[in-house]
Design a protein around this motif. Structure first.
Motif, mmCIF file in Angstrom:
data_model
loop_
_atom_site.group_PDB
_atom_site.id
_atom_site.type_symbol
_atom_site.label_atom_id
_atom_site.label_comp_id
_atom_site.label_asym_id
_atom_site.label_seq_id
_atom_site.Cartn_x
_atom_site.Cartn_y
_atom_site.Cartn_z
ATOM 1 N N VAL A 22 20.727 -8.703 4.405
ATOM 2 C CA VAL A 22 20.754 -7.461 5.029
ATOM 3 C C VAL A 22 20.217 -6.582 3.771
ATOM 4 O O VAL A 22 19.564 -5.638 4.186
ATOM 5 C CB VAL A 22 22.112 -7.093 5.617
ATOM 6 C CG1 VAL A 22 23.053 -6.908 4.661
ATOM 7 C CG2 VAL A 22 22.155 -6.044 6.537
ATOM 8 N N ILE A 25 16.418 -6.693 3.519
ATOM 9 C CA ILE A 25 15.697 -6.166 4.596
ATOM 10 C C ILE A 25 15.947 -4.750 4.812
ATOM 11 O O ILE A 25 14.635 -4.059 4.843
ATOM 12 C CB ILE A 25 16.134 -6.932 5.973
ATOM 13 C CG1 ILE A 25 15.612 -8.233 5.797
ATOM 14 C CG2 ILE A 25 15.487 -6.096 7.186
ATOM 15 C CD1 ILE A 25 16.173 -9.059 7.014
ATOM 16 N N LEU A 26 17.032 -4.200 4.466
ATOM 17 C CA LEU A 26 17.351 -2.767 4.693
ATOM 18 C C LEU A 26 16.701 -2.137 3.257
ATOM 19 O O LEU A 26 15.981 -0.987 3.454
ATOM 20 C CB LEU A 26 18.728 -2.578 4.761
ATOM 21 C CG LEU A 26 19.131 -2.883 6.008
ATOM 22 C CD1 LEU A 26 20.808 -2.336 6.034
ATOM 23 C CD2 LEU A 26 18.351 -2.335 7.304
ATOM 24 N N PHE A 29 12.617 -2.520 4.012
ATOM 25 C CA PHE A 29 12.037 -1.879 5.283
ATOM 26 C C PHE A 29 12.894 -0.768 5.767
ATOM 27 O O PHE A 29 12.433 -0.101 6.685
ATOM 28 C CB PHE A 29 12.029 -2.995 6.389
ATOM 29 C CG PHE A 29 11.023 -4.158 5.604
ATOM 30 C CD1 PHE A 29 9.437 -3.957 5.608
ATOM 31 C CD2 PHE A 29 11.477 -5.383 5.479
ATOM 32 C CE1 PHE A 29 9.037 -5.157 5.076
ATOM 33 C CE2 PHE A 29 10.753 -6.321 4.942
ATOM 34 C CZ PHE A 29 9.502 -6.197 4.828
ATOM 35 N N GLY A 30 14.308 -0.626 5.641
ATOM 36 C CA GLY A 30 14.904 0.145 6.330
ATOM 37 C C GLY A 30 15.458 1.692 5.770
ATOM 38 O O GLY A 30 14.638 2.601 6.117
ATOM 39 N N PHE A 31 15.962 1.732 4.587
ATOM 40 C CA PHE A 31 16.236 3.079 3.893
ATOM 41 C C PHE A 31 14.919 3.704 3.521
ATOM 42 O O PHE A 31 14.926 4.939 3.619
ATOM 43 C CB PHE A 31 17.360 2.759 2.820
ATOM 44 C CG PHE A 31 18.609 2.124 3.659
ATOM 45 C CD1 PHE A 31 19.258 2.658 4.543
ATOM 46 C CD2 PHE A 31 19.208 1.199 2.849
ATOM 47 C CE1 PHE A 31 20.447 2.366 5.099
ATOM 48 C CE2 PHE A 31 20.412 0.644 3.506
ATOM 49 C CZ PHE A 31 21.030 1.233 4.503
ATOM 50 N N ALA A 33 12.040 3.998 4.441
ATOM 51 C CA ALA A 33 11.255 4.708 5.431
ATOM 52 C C ALA A 33 12.048 5.875 5.717
ATOM 53 O O ALA A 33 11.367 6.934 5.985
ATOM 54 C CB ALA A 33 11.011 3.883 6.675
ATOM 55 N N ILE A 34 13.398 6.034 5.881
ATOM 56 C CA ILE A 34 13.955 7.095 6.504
ATOM 57 C C ILE A 34 14.114 8.234 5.305
ATOM 58 O O ILE A 34 13.694 9.244 5.589
ATOM 59 C CB ILE A 34 15.579 6.700 6.850
ATOM 60 C CG1 ILE A 34 15.296 5.711 8.160
ATOM 61 C CG2 ILE A 34 16.314 8.111 6.948
ATOM 62 C CD1 ILE A 34 16.544 4.961 8.298
ATOM 63 N N MET A 37 10.643 9.562 4.446
ATOM 64 C CA MET A 37 10.141 10.732 5.360
ATOM 65 C C MET A 37 10.982 12.037 5.494
ATOM 66 O O MET A 37 10.432 13.024 5.265
ATOM 67 C CB MET A 37 10.509 9.989 6.903
ATOM 68 C CG MET A 37 10.145 10.913 7.807
ATOM 69 S SD MET A 37 8.418 11.533 7.786
ATOM 70 C CE MET A 37 7.430 10.161 8.575
ATOM 71 N N LEU B 132 22.976 -4.144 11.951
ATOM 72 C CA LEU B 132 22.524 -3.362 10.920
ATOM 73 C C LEU B 132 20.886 -3.269 10.835
ATOM 74 O O LEU B 132 20.371 -2.406 10.937
ATOM 75 C CB LEU B 132 23.244 -3.636 9.539
ATOM 76 C CG LEU B 132 24.487 -3.341 9.199
ATOM 77 C CD1 LEU B 132 24.894 -3.755 7.705
ATOM 78 C CD2 LEU B 132 24.553 -1.582 9.140
ATOM 79 N N ILE B 133 20.305 -4.480 10.760
ATOM 80 C CA ILE B 133 18.960 -4.881 10.739
ATOM 81 C C ILE B 133 18.271 -4.016 12.044
ATOM 82 O O ILE B 133 17.279 -3.372 11.770
ATOM 83 C CB ILE B 133 18.592 -6.258 10.540
ATOM 84 C CG1 ILE B 133 19.029 -6.908 9.242
ATOM 85 C CG2 ILE B 133 17.143 -6.525 10.524
ATOM 86 C CD1 ILE B 133 19.150 -8.365 9.050
ATOM 87 N N PHE B 136 18.390 -0.292 11.738
ATOM 88 C CA PHE B 136 17.742 0.407 10.692
ATOM 89 C C PHE B 136 16.216 -0.066 10.941
ATOM 90 O O PHE B 136 15.264 1.007 10.644
ATOM 91 C CB PHE B 136 18.249 0.037 9.371
ATOM 92 C CG PHE B 136 19.509 0.859 8.930
ATOM 93 C CD1 PHE B 136 19.353 2.302 8.879
ATOM 94 C CD2 PHE B 136 20.577 0.165 8.934
ATOM 95 C CE1 PHE B 136 20.465 3.108 8.638
ATOM 96 C CE2 PHE B 136 21.881 1.067 8.663
ATOM 97 C CZ PHE B 136 21.743 2.518 8.581
ATOM 98 N N LEU B 137 15.901 -0.974 11.503
ATOM 99 C CA LEU B 137 14.459 -1.324 11.481
ATOM 100 C C LEU B 137 14.059 -0.421 12.823
ATOM 101 O O LEU B 137 12.805 -0.022 12.789
ATOM 102 C CB LEU B 137 13.997 -2.773 11.760
ATOM 103 C CG LEU B 137 14.311 -3.695 10.532
ATOM 104 C CD1 LEU B 137 13.651 -5.101 10.757
ATOM 105 C CD2 LEU B 137 13.696 -3.009 9.075
ATOM 106 N N CYS B 139 15.195 2.472 13.462
ATOM 107 C CA CYS B 139 14.882 3.697 13.082
ATOM 108 C C CYS B 139 13.518 3.866 12.195
ATOM 109 O O CYS B 139 12.813 4.870 12.242
ATOM 110 C CB CYS B 139 15.862 4.345 12.109
ATOM 111 S SG CYS B 139 17.611 4.509 12.910
ATOM 112 N N ALA B 140 13.421 2.646 11.375
ATOM 113 C CA ALA B 140 12.416 2.687 10.449
ATOM 114 C C ALA B 140 11.127 2.845 11.393
ATOM 115 O O ALA B 140 10.040 3.338 10.854
ATOM 116 C CB ALA B 140 12.201 1.562 9.469
ATOM 117 N N TYR B 143 9.879 5.891 12.331
ATOM 118 C CA TYR B 143 8.968 6.993 11.702
ATOM 119 C C TYR B 143 7.395 6.226 11.216
ATOM 120 O O TYR B 143 6.721 6.959 10.548
ATOM 121 C CB TYR B 143 9.888 6.733 10.176
ATOM 122 C CG TYR B 143 11.010 7.364 10.128
ATOM 123 C CD1 TYR B 143 11.124 8.999 10.163
ATOM 124 C CD2 TYR B 143 12.363 7.039 10.466
ATOM 125 C CE1 TYR B 143 12.360 9.803 10.004
ATOM 126 C CE2 TYR B 143 13.449 7.455 10.207
ATOM 127 C CZ TYR B 143 13.344 9.168 10.293
ATOM 128 O OH TYR B 143 14.658 9.575 10.272
#
Lengths: 166, 365
Positions: A22, A25-26, A29-31, A33-34, A37, B132-133, B136-137, B139-140, B143
C-alpha cells in the motif's frame, strides 16, 4: 504474558507485505497526484491573484493618467476659451478704434472739403462780384451819365441784363 | 429538515436495538453464564475464522486458510478442517484455548508452530489495503486529465483532497523542516490513512469490518518500528550528537554517561509509547463496546424485568461509545501520525541555532 500482548509473527509478516504494497502504490500513484495538483492549483491561484493585482494597479494608473489628461484638456480648453475671448475683445476693440479713427478722418475730410468748398464759393462769388462790379463800373463809366434818373435806369437795365445773361 | 431526518434515524436505531436483546434472551436463557472476560478476549483477539453470528448455538463463520510449518513440514488447509475433524485435531495440529495453532511433541508438551495463516486480521488488513488503493487511485485518476486552471474537485474526491491536504499541511509541514518534509510525506500519509481506515472499519460490527486490526499489537508494533527506523536511519548528525554528547555540563556525561543512557533509552521508548498508545486505545474501545453489549445479556439472564430496564441504558451507552470511538479513530490516527512526524522532524534538525550560538561564544571568548 497474555497472548494479546505478544505480536504474532504471521500477522507481522503479512503486515510487512501489505503495508509495503500500500505504501509503494500510494507513494507512487496516489498522494503525489493529489498533492502536486493542489500545489499547482495553489500556484495558479497565487499567480492569478498577482496578475489581478497588477491589472488593478495598471487600471488605477490608467485611471489617474486619464484624469491627468482630462485635467490638462480642461485646462487647455479654458485657456483656449480665455484666449478666444481676449482675441475677440481685442478684435472688437481694434475694430472700434479703427472705425472711430476712420470716422474722424472722414469727418475731418468732409470738414476740410466743406471749408474748401466754402472758400471756393466765396472766392468765386467774390470774383463774380468783383467782375460784376468791374463790368458795372465799366458800363457805368462807358456811358455818359446825364441824369440821375437815367443813371439809375441804366444801372437797373444793366443789372437785369446781367442777371439774364447769367 | 436534516435534523428531523437525524432524529427519526436515531430513534429507529434505538428501537431496533431495543428489540434485539428481547429476542435473544429467549434463545439464551438456557445457556451457561456469560464469561465477559473470555468474550472480550475472544472478540478482540485474532482468529483463524471470521465469526459472523451464532444462530441456535451454531456458529456461522467464514473459514480462512491456514498456512503453517509444523514438524511435518509446510501445511495449507482451510480452518474449517479443525471443526470437521474429531477432537479438533487435524494432522496433529489443533487450536489451543487462545485460538493459536499448536502441536504436541512426543513428550506431550504443547508448542506453537510457525504460522503465517491468513487470519481474520490478515483478511481485514488486505481489505484495508485494497480499500486504500481503490480510494486513492480513484482520486488520483480524477486528477489525470485535469489542469490547475480547472475547478477543484467536489464530492468524494474533494473531501479526500481536503483530508490529504489537512494531514499534509497541518501535520507534516508543521513538524518537519522545509527541506525534508516532501520525502517523509508519503509514509506519514499512508500511516495516517491506514490507521484511520482500520479504526473505522474496526467499528463496523459485521463482515467487511469488525476485526480489531489497530488494536492488535503486531500491527502497532510494525508501524512504530517503521517510524523508529525512519527516525534513526535518516537522523542528522546533530540528532546523534545530541544523544551521545548532549549540551549539558560535562559531569552528566563523562565518567558515568547518565544523559546519553537516558537519551539512548528515549530512542526506544518513544516508538514504544506510540505502539502502546494506539494499541491500548483501540483495544480498550473494542473491549468497552463488547462489555457494554455483554451487560445486556447478563442483565437479561438475571430476569426479563431487569434486562428490560438496564438494556436501554446500555444501548444508549453503546451508541455513545460508538460515536466516541469514531472520534477516537480519528484522534488516534492523528496522534500517531503527528508524533511520528514530530520524531522524524526532530531527528532532521541540523541544530543551526546551537552551533551558531557556540560559534558566537567562541568568538566572544
Amino acid at each position: 504474558m497474555p497472548s494479546f500482548l505478544t505480536p504474532d509473527f504471521g500477522l507481522l509478516f503479512w503486515m510487512l507485505i501489505a503495508f509495503l504494497v500500500v505504501f509503494f502504490i500510494l507513494a507512487k500513484f496516489g498522494f503525489p497526484a493529489i498533492i502536486n495538483m493542489v500545489e499547482e492549483r495553489k500556484k495558479f491561484i497565487d499567480e492569478s491573484l498577482q496578475s489581478a493585482r497588477e491589472a488593478n494597479e495598471k487600471l488605477a494608473n490608467i485611471k489617474s493618467e486619464s484624469e491627468v489628461i482630462l485635467k490638462e484638456a480642461q485646462l487647455r480648453q479654458s485657456q483656449i476659451l480665455k484666449d478666444a475671448t481676449a482675441t475677440r475683445e481685442k478684435i472688437i476693440r481694434e475694430a472700434k478704434e479703427k472705425a472711430s479713427v476712420e470716422a474722424a478722418r472722414v469727418i475731418e475730410e468732409a470738414k476740410a472739403q466743406i471749408v474748401a468748398e466754402r472758400e471756393k464759393s466765396e472766392r468765386e462769388s467774390r470774383e463774380q462780384i468783383a467782375d460784376l462790379s468791374i463790368q458795372i463800373a465799366g458800363k457805368v463809366l462807358s456811358k455818359n451819365l446825364e441824369k440821375d434818373e437815367q443813371q439809375i435806369e441804366w444801372i437797373d437795365r444793366l443789372l437785369d441784363e446781367m442777371s439774364v445773361a447769367k | 429538515m436534516i435534523q428531523n431526518k437525524f432524529i427519526i434515524l436515531t430513534s429507529c436505531i434505538l428501537f431496533s436495538f431495543l428489540l434485539i436483546p428481547v429476542n435473544l434472551t429467549a434463545a439464551e436463557e438456557n445457556q451457561p453464564e456469560i464469561n465477559v472476560q473470555e468474550l472480550v478476549m475472544e472478540h478482540t483477539a485474532d482468529a483463524h475464522e471470521w465469526h459472523i453470528t451464532t444462530i441456535n448455538g451454531r456458529a456461522i463463520s467464514i473459514p480462512l486458510p491456514v498456512v503453517v510449518k509444523s514438524s511435518q513440514g509446510w501445511q495449507m488447509f482451510m480452518s474449517s478442517k479443525f471443526e470437521e475433524s474429531a477432537g479438533g485435531i487435524y494432522n496433529g495440529l489443533y487450536l489451543n484455548r487462545e485460538g493459536k495453532i499448536c502441536e504436541k511433541d512426543s513428550a506431550g508438551n504443547e508448542s506453537r508452530v510457525f504460522d503465517i495463516s491468513i487470519t481474520k486480521n490478515v483478511v481485514q488488513l488486505w481489505i484495508v489495503v485494497i480499500l486504500l488503493i481503490v480510494i486513492f487511485l480513484y482520486c488520483a485518476h480524477w486528477y489525470k486529465n485535469k489542469k490547475p486552471q480547472d475547478d477543484a474537485p467536489r464530492g468524494f474526491v474533494g473531501f479526500m483532497e481536503l483530508f490529504v491536504m489537512f494531514v499534509y499541511n497541518d501535520i507534516i509541514k508543521e513538524t518537519i523542516d522545509e527541506k525534508h518534509y516532501r520525502f517523509f510525506a508519503p509514509y506519514l500519509l499512508t500511516v495516517f490513512f491506514f490507521i484511520f481506515l482500520s479504526n473505522i472499519l474496526g467499528l463496523i460490527p459485521i463482515f467487511p469490518g469488525g476485526a480489531n486490526l489497530t488494536g492488535n499489537i503486531a500491527i502497532t508494533f510494525f508501524l512504530a518500528l517503521c517510524t523508529m527506523l525512519l527516525t534513526n536511519i535518516f537522523g542528522s548528525k546533530h540528532y546523534w550528537k545530541d544523544i551521545f554528547w548532549p549540551d549539558v555540563p560535562w559531569w552528566l556525561k563523562f565518567p558515568i554517561p547518565i544523559l546519553p543512557v537516558i537519551e539512548l533509552f528515549g530512542v526506544f521508548t518513544k516508538p514504544f509509547a506510540l505502539m502502546i498508545r494506539l494499541f491500548a486505545n483501540i483495544f480498550g474501545g473494542h473491549a468497552v463496546a463488547i462489555s457494554l453489549t455483554c451487560v445486556i445479556f447478563i442483565t437479561c439472564q438475571m430476569g426479563i424485568a431487569k434486562g428490560a430496564s438496564i438494556s436501554p441504558i446500555s444501548v444508549f451507552l453503546m451508541i455513545f461509545m460508538d460515536l466516541l470511538e469514531v472520534l477516537v479513530a480519528f484522534i488516534q490516527a492523528f496522534v500517531f501520525t503527528m508524533l511520528s512526524s514530530v520524531f522524524i522532524g526532530l531527528a532532521q534538525q541540523e541544530g543551526e541555532e546551537t552551533t551558531h550560538s557556540v560559534e558566537m561564544t567562541n568568538n566572544n571568548l
